[in-house]
Write an enzyme that holds these catalytic residues in place. Structure first.
Site, PDB file in Angstrom:
ATOM      1  N   SER A 159      -6.066  -4.389   2.454  1.00  0.00           N
ATOM      2  CA  SER A 159      -6.299  -3.880   1.101  1.00  0.00           C
ATOM      3  C   SER A 159      -5.094  -4.046   0.184  1.00  0.00           C
ATOM      4  O   SER A 159      -5.236  -4.069  -1.033  1.00  0.00           O
ATOM      5  CB  SER A 159      -6.699  -2.398   1.152  1.00  0.00           C
ATOM      6  N   GLY A 197      -9.084  -2.703   4.903  1.00  0.00           N
ATOM      7  CA  GLY A 197      -9.360  -2.066   6.179  1.00  0.00           C
ATOM      8  C   GLY A 197      -9.054  -2.907   7.395  1.00  0.00           C
ATOM      9  O   GLY A 197      -9.077  -2.397   8.526  1.00  0.00           O
ATOM     10  N   ASN A 204      -2.878  -1.059   8.675  1.00  0.00           N
ATOM     11  CA  ASN A 204      -3.981  -0.272   9.237  1.00  0.00           C
ATOM     12  C   ASN A 204      -3.786  -0.003  10.733  1.00  0.00           C
ATOM     13  O   ASN A 204      -4.256   1.010  11.247  1.00  0.00           O
ATOM     14  CB  ASN A 204      -5.321  -0.972   8.978  1.00  0.00           C
ATOM     15  N   ASP A 228      -3.649   7.984  -3.722  1.00  0.00           N
ATOM     16  CA  ASP A 228      -3.554   8.093  -2.261  1.00  0.00           C
ATOM     17  C   ASP A 228      -2.145   7.823  -1.748  1.00  0.00           C
ATOM     18  O   ASP A 228      -1.842   8.061  -0.575  1.00  0.00           O
ATOM     19  CB  ASP A 228      -4.560   7.175  -1.569  1.00  0.00           C
ATOM     20  N   HIS A 254      -1.788   2.618  -1.975  1.00  0.00           N
ATOM     21  CA  HIS A 254      -2.181   1.369  -2.612  1.00  0.00           C
ATOM     22  C   HIS A 254      -1.571   1.209  -4.003  1.00  0.00           C
ATOM     23  O   HIS A 254      -1.546   2.169  -4.777  1.00  0.00           O
ATOM     24  CB  HIS A 254      -3.708   1.281  -2.724  1.00  0.00           C
TER      25      HIS A 254
END
Length: 204
Positions: free
Chosen positions: A27, A64, A93, A174, A177
């Site tokens: 991502s 992801g 991830n 978050d 990102h």
């Protein structure tokens, strides 16, 4: 006759300079929660053009994805796009899911082998994860990249969020990102750090 020869030389020169960079990421490179055309890989070609390194960018990043996902997708991508260079931007991830760094290293190592086997040049990006899992895990995770780079003689590029993540206005809520506003800065960062490697002569 001279004009024709000059034109042929120009066409040959342009063709010779043509190269492809495959971005295999997650991502952080896929343009999370934004149009794909605003992601940093989409903004990279004009900057490389300015550096006299015209490059076609194939962004094969999927939000992801773990290193295992990237390894599974890689053979088809190599066959389909036949890239001159492959930037591996994977591992975040793996870290967020607490995978053992040995799994990460094994997957990255296999990707490097697959890329080299088809005559492409792998480029590895350092990945950092939040300190949630403690100092020991973070150190093992972080050291995976320079260690593998040294053992395989593959270039290691610095983490492209190193200067972004400390600026809350450039990060999503978050905290993981980068925002759309950060993408041009990342593209500039990547153009600078890719510059030493993006020519066919040095990759052969």
């Amino acid at each position: 006759m001279i004009r024709i020869l000059s034109l042929l030389m120009l066409v040959f020169s342009s063709t010779a300079l043509s190269q492809t960079l495959l971005v295999l990421g997650d991502s952080l490179s896929a343009g999370y929660q934004m149009p794909a055309e605003k992601s940093w890989p989409a903004l990279l070609p004009p900057l490389l053009e300015q550096q006299k390194q015209p490059t076609t960018i194939v962004n094969a990043s999927i939000s992801g994805d773990t290193s295992g996902n990237g390894l599974a997708r890689l053979p088809v991508l190599l066959e389909q796009h036949k890239p001159d260079f492959v930037l591996i931007e994977l591992g975040a991830n793996d870290g967020l899911r607490g995978f053992h760094p040995k799994i990460l290293r094994n997957n990255l190592s296999q990707m490097i082998n697959e890329i080299q086997k088809v005559g492409s040049q792998p480029l590895l990006m350092q990945i950092e994860v939040p300190p949630n899992y403690g100092k020991r895990y973070n150190e093992l995770f972080r050291n995976t990249y320079p260690s593998l780079s040294k053992d395989t003689n593959v270039p290691l590029l610095p983490f492209f969020l190193i200067d972004i993540i400390v600026k809350p206005e450039l990060m999503m809520k978050d905290g993981l990102h980068p925002t759309a506003q950060a993408q041009p800065l990342i593209a500039q960062f990547m153009a600078k750090h890719l510059q030493p490697y993006l020519n066919k002569e040095s990759s052969q």
